[in-house]
Design an enzyme around this catalytic site. Structure first.
Site, PDB file in Angstrom:
ATOM      1  N   GLY A 137       0.819  -1.221   0.000  1.00  0.00           N
ATOM      2  CA  GLY A 137       0.000   0.000   0.000  1.00  0.00           C
ATOM      3  C   GLY A 137       0.846   1.261   0.000  1.00  0.00           C
ATOM      4  N   LYS A 208       2.218 -10.511  -4.046  1.00  0.00           N
ATOM      5  CA  LYS A 208       3.139  -9.432  -3.662  1.00  0.00           C
ATOM      6  C   LYS A 208       4.557  -9.969  -3.466  1.00  0.00           C
ATOM      7  CE  LYS A 208      -0.710  -7.015  -1.508  1.00  0.00           C
ATOM      8  NZ  LYS A 208      -1.479  -6.899  -0.267  1.00  0.00           N
TER       9      LYS A 208
HETATM   10  N1  LIG Z   1      -8.182  -0.877  -1.893  1.00  0.00           N
HETATM   11  C1  LIG Z   1      -6.912  -0.834  -1.501  1.00  0.00           C
HETATM   12  O1  LIG Z   1      -6.623  -0.412  -0.386  1.00  0.00           O
HETATM   13  C2  LIG Z   1      -5.825  -1.286  -2.432  1.00  0.00           C
HETATM   14  C3  LIG Z   1      -4.494  -1.286  -1.966  1.00  0.00           C
HETATM   15  C4  LIG Z   1      -3.467  -1.663  -2.826  1.00  0.00           C
HETATM   16  C5  LIG Z   1      -3.769  -2.043  -4.115  1.00  0.00           C
HETATM   17  N2  LIG Z   1      -5.075  -2.060  -4.534  1.00  0.00           N
HETATM   18  C6  LIG Z   1      -5.344  -2.455  -5.913  1.00  0.00           C
HETATM   19  O2  LIG Z   1      -5.914  -1.331  -6.594  1.00  0.00           O
HETATM   20  C7  LIG Z   1      -6.818  -1.783  -7.593  1.00  0.00           C
HETATM   21  C8  LIG Z   1      -8.180  -1.130  -7.352  1.00  0.00           C
HETATM   22  O3  LIG Z   1      -8.647  -1.523  -6.080  1.00  0.00           O
HETATM   23  P1  LIG Z   1      -9.905  -0.823  -5.373  1.00  0.00           P
HETATM   24  O4  LIG Z   1      -9.872  -1.255  -3.969  1.00  0.00           O
HETATM   25  O5  LIG Z   1      -9.933   0.622  -5.686  1.00  0.00           O
HETATM   26  O6  LIG Z   1     -11.095  -1.555  -6.107  1.00  0.00           O
HETATM   27  P2  LIG Z   1     -12.635  -1.119  -6.174  1.00  0.00           P
HETATM   28  O7  LIG Z   1     -12.965  -0.202  -5.065  1.00  0.00           O
HETATM   29  O8  LIG Z   1     -13.407  -2.357  -6.350  1.00  0.00           O
HETATM   30  O9  LIG Z   1     -12.686  -0.261  -7.522  1.00  0.00           O
HETATM   31  C9  LIG Z   1     -12.579  -0.844  -8.787  1.00  0.00           C
HETATM   32  C10 LIG Z   1     -13.036   0.187  -9.790  1.00  0.00           C
HETATM   33  O10 LIG Z   1     -12.892  -0.379 -11.079  1.00  0.00           O
HETATM   34  C11 LIG Z   1     -14.055  -0.049 -11.832  1.00  0.00           C
HETATM   35  N3  LIG Z   1     -14.243  -1.069 -12.865  1.00  0.00           N
HETATM   36  C12 LIG Z   1     -14.523  -2.378 -12.716  1.00  0.00           C
HETATM   37  N4  LIG Z   1     -14.603  -2.968 -13.924  1.00  0.00           N
HETATM   38  C13 LIG Z   1     -14.372  -1.991 -14.830  1.00  0.00           C
HETATM   39  C14 LIG Z   1     -14.348  -1.965 -16.239  1.00  0.00           C
HETATM   40  N5  LIG Z   1     -14.535  -3.070 -16.967  1.00  0.00           N
HETATM   41  N6  LIG Z   1     -14.078  -0.788 -16.853  1.00  0.00           N
HETATM   42  C15 LIG Z   1     -13.875   0.343 -16.140  1.00  0.00           C
HETATM   43  N7  LIG Z   1     -13.897   0.366 -14.788  1.00  0.00           N
HETATM   44  C16 LIG Z   1     -14.141  -0.787 -14.155  1.00  0.00           C
HETATM   45  C17 LIG Z   1     -15.199  -0.050 -10.838  1.00  0.00           C
HETATM   46  O11 LIG Z   1     -16.233   0.732 -11.410  1.00  0.00           O
HETATM   47  P3  LIG Z   1     -17.592   1.235 -10.687  1.00  0.00           P
HETATM   48  O12 LIG Z   1     -17.163   1.970  -9.459  1.00  0.00           O
HETATM   49  O13 LIG Z   1     -18.170   2.140 -11.680  1.00  0.00           O
HETATM   50  O14 LIG Z   1     -18.380   0.009 -10.397  1.00  0.00           O
HETATM   51  C18 LIG Z   1     -14.513   0.592  -9.627  1.00  0.00           C
HETATM   52  O15 LIG Z   1     -14.589   2.002  -9.696  1.00  0.00           O
HETATM   53  C19 LIG Z   1      -6.800  -3.305  -7.509  1.00  0.00           C
HETATM   54  O16 LIG Z   1      -5.856  -3.810  -8.421  1.00  0.00           O
HETATM   55  C20 LIG Z   1      -6.339  -3.570  -6.087  1.00  0.00           C
HETATM   56  O17 LIG Z   1      -5.712  -4.818  -5.939  1.00  0.00           O
HETATM   57  C21 LIG Z   1      -6.098  -1.685  -3.717  1.00  0.00           C
END
Ligand SMILES: NC(=O)c1ccc[n+]([C@@H]2O[C@H](COP(=O)([O-])OP(=O)(O)OC[C@H]3O[C@@H](n4cnc5c(N)ncnc54)[C@H](OP(=O)(O)O)[C@@H]3O)[C@@H](O)[C@H]2O)c1
Length: 431
Positions: A137, A208
């Site tokens: 993170g 990771k």
């Molecule tokens: N959350 C964390 O703390 C964290 C930490 C480190 C890394 N990550 C990584 O960061 C990435 C995002 O995580 P997140 O937690 O932000 O996920 P999330 O809250 O589920 O957000 C995913 C986003 O992607 C959008 N999406 C899904 N399918 C799509 C498509 N086909 N075309 C365009 N947009 C699409 C969704 O759209 P809608 O909102 O419109 O449904 C949503 O806005 C992942 O790879 C995760 O492993 C996350």
């Protein structure tokens, strides 16, 4: 002032919205540090009407299909925050690099499974592929290994890389509750997904770890080489016994080079109480590197969440804005080694074993005889409670031995009719 760097953000969920907020709130600071504006010119997400708690910049282009960001002449850097190793995320990253755009992603699954070919693509296009947010993170550990510690050979690199598992293990210790109870509380609180398998079965940690191992050992990312065991089998009783023996159980990802290749393993570990890693509680992540010149470095911080993850994503964007572009895995792809995976059977270490045995005369003698036959020597052994005819716990700590021998011992022990439950084996890690 140089021309603005134009950003196209795909995915406006937790991280995507966090990136928009940070860019807006820290605009002046970032302009000063980059010597140019960071301007969001295009975005994409599934649902255009969702309230994301942040206003989209004016004149921003909305793409219904995220892959259009790769084609847009208004975008210099594609920021992939959708997630998933395949599908739109992968197609977007590949086509963005092929179209000569820089890419920033937080997607560890994508990098663990396709990192090497994506790095080669980025280098061919002379563009950046940055992923600081994918591991730990907000902790800048990619940069630390790739840049700050570039002069070192690494004796080992290990860490707590999954906040959900660390939260569950910490809560189990604090409350004495079992795994299933704490998992369901964590789900209610939003610390664990409805389908928790990626986290609790160790897959996320393995993603990771494979990235860290590639960086630290100059090898291609090889997720298939990671030995993976999750935390489902860790019982409340194991957490208590661990304490009695001077340990705390942590799910670690560990990498090191051995005479047989690169060892990469993810499993619960008994870590000595008082060691830096054993003191990391709750959802916090930590990475420890042991370099041959720098010695031990400990990096600790929030492993997830909108703010910390956005901080890491923006750090990558700042590098690109400053034209600081490095090969994604430190060494150019052509120099990366196709390393052998050190077989888990050759792993050497001490073990904790918990058996549930019928409280009958001669049982202990039977167990110790099997261990002696396989050349495994016992450091300590305790039997708790008396319940004639019923199952009672017997806990053994071994001296250092080879994993293959322990596997043979476990097979024999499982076959004893007095052993009434599947034995629990947890490796002891002298971190
Ligand atoms: N959350 C964390 O703390 C964290 C930490 C480190 C890394 N990550 C990584 O960061 C990435 C995002 O995580 P997140 O937690 O932000 O996920 P999330 O809250 O589920 O957000 C995913 C986003 O992607 C959008 N999406 C899904 N399918 C799509 C498509 N086909 N075309 C365009 N947009 C699409 C969704 O759209 P809608 O909102 O419109 O449904 C949503 O806005 C992942 O790879 C995760 O492993 C996350």
């Amino acid at each position: 002032m140089r021309e603005p760097l134009r950003l196209g953000i795909a995915g406006l969920g937790t991280v995507g919205a966090g990136v928009l907020i940070l860019l807006e709130e820290q605009q002046e600071l970032l302009r000063q540090r980059c010597g140019r504006d960071l301007r969001v010119t295009a975005v994409s997400s599934r649902n255009r009407n969702k309230n994301r708690g942040v206003a989209l910049p004016s004149n921003v282009i909305w793409c219904d299909d995220a892959r259009d960001l790769a084609k847009s002449s208004e975008v210099d850097v594609v920021i992939e925050l959708i997630g998933g190793a395949e599908g739109v995320a992968r197609q977007l990253v590949e086509s963005a690099l092929d179209a000569g755009k820089h890419v920033v992603t937080a997607n560890k699954a994508l990098l663990a499974l396709h990192g090497s070919q994506l790095a080669a693509r980025a280098e061919k296009a002379d563009r950046a592929l940055c992923y600081e947010a994918a591991v730990g993170g907000g902790i800048p550990v990619i940069k630390a290994i790739r840049e700050g510690l570039a002069a070192n050979r690494f004796e080992r690199v290990y860490g707590i890389l999954n906040g959900t598992c660390n939260y569950i293990l910490t809560k189990m210790e604090d409350t004495g509750a079992d795994f299933e109870t704490v998992l369901s509380e964590a789900q209610d609180l939003g610390y664990a997904e409805a389908d928790p398998s990626f986290d609790v079965d160790g897959i996320d940690t393995a993603h990771k770890l494979s990235i860290l191992a590639s960086l630290a050992y100059g090898a291609h990312v090889d997720m298939s080489a990671v030995y993976i065991e999750g935390i489902r089998h860790v019982g409340a009783m194991d957490i208590q016994f661990a304490r009695e023996f001077g340990y705390r159980i942590k799910l670690l990802g560990l990498a090191r080079r051995t005479a047989h290749g690169i060892e990469q393993r993810v499993h619960p570990c008994m870590t000595p109480l008082g060691s830096p890693i054993s003191e990391v509680g709750g959802v916090t992540n930590a990475v420890v590197t042991v370099g041959n010149y720098a010695g031990q470095s400990v990096f600790e911080g929030p492993g997830a969440g909108a703010g910390p993850t956005a901080s890491a994503v923006i750090a990558d964007i700042v590098d690109i804005a400053r034209n600081q572009i490095l090969p994604p895995f430190a060494a150019p792809s052509s120099q990366l080694e196709h390393a052998r995976a050190s077989p888990m059977e050759l792993h050497q270490g001490a073990y904790y074993l918990r058996l549930t045995v019928l409280d009958q005369p001669g049982v202990m003698a039977g167990i110790t005889a099997i261990m002696a036959e396989h050349g495994v020597s016992i450091d300590s052994i305790i039997q708790r409670g008396r319940a004639p005819g019923a199952g009672v716990p017997v806990v053994l700590i071994t001296h250092d031995t080879e994993e293959a021998r322990m596997n043979q011992v476990l097979t024999r022990l499982k076959g004893l009719k007095q052993v009434v439950e599947t034995p629990v084996r947890i490796r002891i890690e002298k971190v």
